[in-house]
Design a protein around this motif. Structure first.
Motif, PDB file in Angstrom:
ATOM      1  N   ARG A 139       0.831  -1.203   0.000  1.00 39.53           N
ATOM      2  CA  ARG A 139       0.000   0.000   0.000  1.00 39.53           C
ATOM      3  C   ARG A 139       0.866   1.253   0.000  1.00 39.53           C
ATOM      4  NH1 ARG A 139      -4.869   1.681   2.886  1.00 39.53           N
ATOM      5  NH2 ARG A 139      -5.183   2.639   0.840  1.00 39.53           N
ATOM      6  N   LYS A 140       1.986   1.209   0.684  1.00 37.53           N
ATOM      7  CA  LYS A 140       2.921   2.342   0.636  1.00 37.53           C
ATOM      8  C   LYS A 140       3.386   2.568  -0.789  1.00 37.53           C
ATOM      9  CE  LYS A 140       7.211   1.882   1.120  1.00 37.53           C
ATOM     10  NZ  LYS A 140       8.413   1.802   0.257  1.00 37.53           N
ATOM     11  N   ASP A 141       3.763   1.490  -1.467  1.00 39.61           N
ATOM     12  CA  ASP A 141       4.246   1.588  -2.845  1.00 39.61           C
ATOM     13  C   ASP A 141       3.153   2.060  -3.791  1.00 39.61           C
ATOM     14  OD1 ASP A 141       6.581   0.616  -1.801  1.00 39.61           O
ATOM     15  OD2 ASP A 141       6.564  -1.275  -2.903  1.00 39.61           O
ATOM     16  N   LEU A 142       1.952   1.516  -3.660  1.00 38.60           N
ATOM     17  CA  LEU A 142       0.865   1.917  -4.541  1.00 38.60           C
ATOM     18  C   LEU A 142       0.464   3.366  -4.298  1.00 38.60           C
ATOM     19  CD1 LEU A 142      -1.430  -1.259  -4.635  1.00 38.60           C
ATOM     20  CD2 LEU A 142       0.358  -0.552  -6.241  1.00 38.60           C
ATOM     21  N   GLY A 143       0.608   3.820  -3.069  1.00 38.26           N
ATOM     22  CA  GLY A 143       0.355   5.235  -2.776  1.00 38.26           C
ATOM     23  C   GLY A 143       1.306   6.140  -3.550  1.00 38.26           C
ATOM     24  N   ILE A 144       2.570   5.718  -3.636  1.00 38.11           N
ATOM     25  CA  ILE A 144       3.557   6.459  -4.419  1.00 38.11           C
ATOM     26  C   ILE A 144       3.161   6.454  -5.897  1.00 38.11           C
ATOM     27  CG2 ILE A 144       5.957   6.486  -5.210  1.00 38.11           C
ATOM     28  CD1 ILE A 144       6.733   5.317  -2.473  1.00 38.11           C
ATOM     29  N   CYS A 145       2.741   5.298  -6.389  1.00 39.69           N
ATOM     30  CA  CYS A 145       2.324   5.181  -7.795  1.00 39.69           C
ATOM     31  C   CYS A 145       1.157   6.111  -8.101  1.00 39.69           C
ATOM     32  CB  CYS A 145       1.909   3.747  -8.111  1.00 39.69           C
ATOM     33  SG  CYS A 145       3.218   2.510  -7.947  1.00 39.69           S
ATOM     34  N   LEU A 146       0.144   6.090  -7.242  1.00 41.61           N
ATOM     35  CA  LEU A 146      -1.058   6.889  -7.488  1.00 41.61           C
ATOM     36  C   LEU A 146      -0.771   8.381  -7.379  1.00 41.61           C
ATOM     37  CD1 LEU A 146      -3.551   4.616  -5.532  1.00 41.61           C
ATOM     38  CD2 LEU A 146      -3.484   4.943  -8.015  1.00 41.61           C
ATOM     39  N   SER A 147       0.079   8.751  -6.432  1.00 40.38           N
ATOM     40  CA  SER A 147       0.462  10.158  -6.294  1.00 40.38           C
ATOM     41  C   SER A 147       1.227  10.644  -7.515  1.00 40.38           C
ATOM     42  CB  SER A 147       1.311  10.336  -5.028  1.00 40.38           C
ATOM     43  OG  SER A 147       1.751  11.674  -4.900  1.00 40.38           O
ATOM     44  N   THR A 148       2.143   9.810  -7.997  1.00 34.66           N
ATOM     45  CA  THR A 148       2.915  10.176  -9.186  1.00 34.66           C
ATOM     46  C   THR A 148       2.026  10.243 -10.411  1.00 34.66           C
ATOM     47  OG1 THR A 148       4.861   9.107  -8.217  1.00 34.66           O
ATOM     48  CG2 THR A 148       4.945   9.588 -10.570  1.00 34.66           C
ATOM     49  N   ALA A 149       1.042   9.347 -10.499  1.00 36.04           N
ATOM     50  CA  ALA A 149       0.097   9.367 -11.621  1.00 36.04           C
ATOM     51  C   ALA A 149      -0.712  10.662 -11.635  1.00 36.04           C
ATOM     52  CB  ALA A 149      -0.828   8.166 -11.548  1.00 36.04           C
ATOM     53  N   ASP A 150      -1.046  11.163 -10.455  1.00 32.87           N
ATOM     54  CA  ASP A 150      -1.748  12.449 -10.384  1.00 32.87           C
ATOM     55  C   ASP A 150      -0.888  13.568 -10.965  1.00 32.87           C
ATOM     56  OD1 ASP A 150      -4.036  11.422  -9.229  1.00 32.87           O
ATOM     57  OD2 ASP A 150      -3.425  11.873  -7.173  1.00 32.87           O
ATOM     58  N   GLU A 151       0.434  13.446 -10.779  1.00 36.14           N
ATOM     59  CA  GLU A 151       1.355  14.473 -11.263  1.00 36.14           C
ATOM     60  C   GLU A 151       1.589  14.376 -12.769  1.00 36.14           C
ATOM     61  OE1 GLU A 151       4.861  13.840  -8.976  1.00 36.14           O
ATOM     62  OE2 GLU A 151       3.913  14.343  -7.061  1.00 36.14           O
ATOM     63  N   ASN A 152       1.697  13.144 -13.292  1.00 32.70           N
ATOM     64  CA  ASN A 152       2.048  13.017 -14.712  1.00 32.70           C
ATOM     65  C   ASN A 152       0.849  12.751 -15.624  1.00 32.70           C
ATOM     66  OD1 ASN A 152       1.471  10.238 -14.584  1.00 32.70           O
ATOM     67  ND2 ASN A 152       3.619   9.623 -14.465  1.00 32.70           N
ATOM     68  N   GLY A 153      -0.340  12.637 -15.030  1.00 30.91           N
ATOM     69  CA  GLY A 153      -1.544  12.484 -15.839  1.00 30.91           C
ATOM     70  C   GLY A 153      -1.878  11.069 -16.246  1.00 30.91           C
ATOM     71  N   ALA A 154      -1.166  10.076 -15.727  1.00 27.37           N
ATOM     72  CA  ALA A 154      -1.460   8.686 -16.061  1.00 27.37           C
ATOM     73  C   ALA A 154      -2.777   8.250 -15.411  1.00 27.37           C
ATOM     74  CB  ALA A 154      -0.328   7.782 -15.606  1.00 27.37           C
ATOM     75  N   SER A 155      -3.507   7.393 -16.087  1.00 24.03           N
ATOM     76  CA  SER A 155      -4.763   6.857 -15.566  1.00 24.03           C
ATOM     77  C   SER A 155      -4.522   5.461 -15.023  1.00 24.03           C
ATOM     78  CB  SER A 155      -5.813   6.820 -16.684  1.00 24.03           C
ATOM     79  OG  SER A 155      -7.030   6.287 -16.208  1.00 24.03           O
ATOM     80  N   LEU A 156      -4.802   5.243 -13.733  1.00 21.17           N
ATOM     81  CA  LEU A 156      -4.540   3.955 -13.092  1.00 21.17           C
ATOM     82  C   LEU A 156      -5.792   3.443 -12.366  1.00 21.17           C
ATOM     83  CD1 LEU A 156      -1.048   4.707 -11.445  1.00 21.17           C
ATOM     84  CD2 LEU A 156      -1.503   3.764 -13.714  1.00 21.17           C
ATOM     85  N   PRO A 157      -6.873   3.180 -13.089  1.00 23.76           N
ATOM     86  CA  PRO A 157      -8.112   2.779 -12.420  1.00 23.76           C
ATOM     87  C   PRO A 157      -8.017   1.440 -11.704  1.00 23.76           C
ATOM     88  CG  PRO A 157      -8.307   2.538 -14.812  1.00 23.76           C
ATOM     89  CD  PRO A 157      -7.056   3.292 -14.556  1.00 23.76           C
ATOM     90  N   VAL A 158      -7.355   0.461 -12.293  1.00 25.21           N
ATOM     91  CA  VAL A 158      -7.234  -0.844 -11.659  1.00 25.21           C
ATOM     92  C   VAL A 158      -6.340  -0.761 -10.430  1.00 25.21           C
ATOM     93  CG1 VAL A 158      -6.413  -3.211 -11.958  1.00 25.21           C
ATOM     94  CG2 VAL A 158      -7.705  -2.108 -13.785  1.00 25.21           C
ATOM     95  N   THR A 159      -5.247  -0.023 -10.548  1.00 23.56           N
ATOM     96  CA  THR A 159      -4.337   0.142  -9.416  1.00 23.56           C
ATOM     97  C   THR A 159      -5.051   0.786  -8.237  1.00 23.56           C
ATOM     98  OG1 THR A 159      -2.485   0.398 -10.942  1.00 23.56           O
ATOM     99  CG2 THR A 159      -2.139   1.142  -8.684  1.00 23.56           C
ATOM    100  N   ALA A 160      -5.844   1.814  -8.511  1.00 22.44           N
ATOM    101  CA  ALA A 160      -6.590   2.483  -7.449  1.00 22.44           C
ATOM    102  C   ALA A 160      -7.581   1.535  -6.792  1.00 22.44           C
ATOM    103  CB  ALA A 160      -7.312   3.706  -8.010  1.00 22.44           C
ATOM    104  N   LEU A 161      -8.220   0.700  -7.593  1.00 23.79           N
ATOM    105  CA  LEU A 161      -9.192  -0.255  -7.057  1.00 23.79           C
ATOM    106  C   LEU A 161      -8.507  -1.311  -6.197  1.00 23.79           C
ATOM    107  CD1 LEU A 161     -12.178  -1.139  -7.102  1.00 23.79           C
ATOM    108  CD2 LEU A 161     -11.629  -2.537  -9.112  1.00 23.79           C
ATOM    109  N   VAL A 162      -7.394  -1.863  -6.688  1.00 22.56           N
ATOM    110  CA  VAL A 162      -6.681  -2.896  -5.936  1.00 22.56           C
ATOM    111  C   VAL A 162      -6.101  -2.319  -4.650  1.00 22.56           C
ATOM    112  CG1 VAL A 162      -4.771  -4.543  -5.995  1.00 22.56           C
ATOM    113  CG2 VAL A 162      -6.206  -4.244  -8.013  1.00 22.56           C
ATOM    114  N   ASP A 163      -5.676  -1.074  -4.682  1.00 24.87           N
ATOM    115  CA  ASP A 163      -5.200  -0.423  -3.460  1.00 24.87           C
ATOM    116  C   ASP A 163      -6.287  -0.442  -2.392  1.00 24.87           C
ATOM    117  OD1 ASP A 163      -3.360   1.315  -1.880  1.00 24.87           O
ATOM    118  OD2 ASP A 163      -4.934   2.811  -2.225  1.00 24.87           O
TER     119      ASP A 163
END
Length: 290
Positions: A239-263
């Motif tokens: 969850r710590k790692d996925l939090g980093i992923c989701l935060s970075t996605a907010d910055e670079n505009g990437a869409s991570l719907p599955v990652t957010a759901l699995v988190d």
């Protein structure tokens, strides 16, 4: 052979530092719990230090594998941090999974002191660390990477530079994003097989060599079938790692719907008391739901 310091003796760092000694490097370690550092020194024949600064003094390479951004800053910066003991021309290699932002911050701080900084997060889990076959994804200056690569090969099977500072951490984010979807898909597949009255082991014997096969399937299906999760990479850390992923996605505009759901599914596992369970415990959430 190099003079090395290793900061952080968790389930990954402890064996990684041991591999350095086994390959003939001179190693001194630091751990927040001094007793663990002392035990490592006794077991592997290295030395231990009371502070990161003391461990880093005179070292050509300082490796770190700690918990998060704040833990990394704590062992690098300040009067007793590693940078305070490192000489010009030395190289700091960070194996922690942290944000690209803190990596670039420390890269700049180190450069001002004439020290190189390579971000080098790892994948392969505890077994990969113990067997010395980790995948290591790196960012930083080419010259610093070239110097550090032979040392990292003590515990890495695949070691590769992906670009400038932060590229290693960004690649690790890709790794974790892929794993999140894979483990959820595997959990659903095995849960379905069980509900359908199939033998999970026999099913995996058939499909693991085909298009559905993955490391997670090969290495985790048996423990998932046995409802055993007291091993591996903890949900809390995922969850710590996925939090980093989701935060970075907010910055670079990437869409991570599955990652957010699995988190959020991992959050459910934490609520079940599974914060220290292996990430494959996603299947337990499905079983509990019926």
């Amino acid at each position: 052979m190099a003079k090395c310091a290793f900061l952080g003796l968790g389930v990954m760092g402890y064996p990684m530092a041991g591999h350095l000694v086994a390959k003939g490097h001179e190693v001194i370690v630091f751990n927040r719990t001094a007793g663990k550092a002392e035990r490592w020194a006794t077991e592997h024949g290295g030395k231990w230090a009371a502070t990161p600064r003391e461990a880093a003094k005179g070292a050509d390479f300082v490796m770190a594998c700690v918990g998060n951004d704040d833990d990394l800053r704590a062992v690098v910066l300040g009067a007793e941090g590693a940078l305070a003991g490192m000489h010009k021309g030395a190289i700091f290699v960070d194996h922690t999974t942290v944000s690209a932002a803190v990596t670039r911050e420390l890269f700049s701080t180190a450069a001002n002191q004439g020290v190189s900084f390579v971000d080098a997060p790892v994948s392969g889990g505890q077994a990969g660390a113990e067997n010395g076959v980790l995948s290591i994804m790196c960012g930083g200056d080419q010259a610093a990477y070239d110097a550090a690569e032979p040392v990292m090969q003590a515990y890495g099977r695949t070691v590769k530079r992906l670009g400038d500072s932060g590229a290693g951490q960004l690649t690790k984010m890709v790794n974790q994003i892929c794993i999140a979807g894979l483990v959820q898909g595997l959990s659903e597949g095995l849960h379905f097989a069980e509900k359908a009255g199939l033998d999970i082991r026999e099913v995996v014997d058939v499909i693991q060599g085909g298009a559905a096969g993955s490391w997670q399937m090969v290495n985790r299906h048996k423990t998932m079938a046995d409802d055993h999760f007291e091993h591996g990479f903890a949900v809390d850390w995922m969850r710590k790692d996925l939090g980093i992923c989701l935060s970075t996605a907010d910055e670079n505009g990437a869409s991570l719907p599955v990652t957010a759901l699995v988190d959020q599914f991992y959050k459910d596992v934490q609520k079940m008391g599974g914060g220290r369970w292996d990430t494959s415990s996603l299947i337990k959430r499905l079983k509990t739901a019926g």
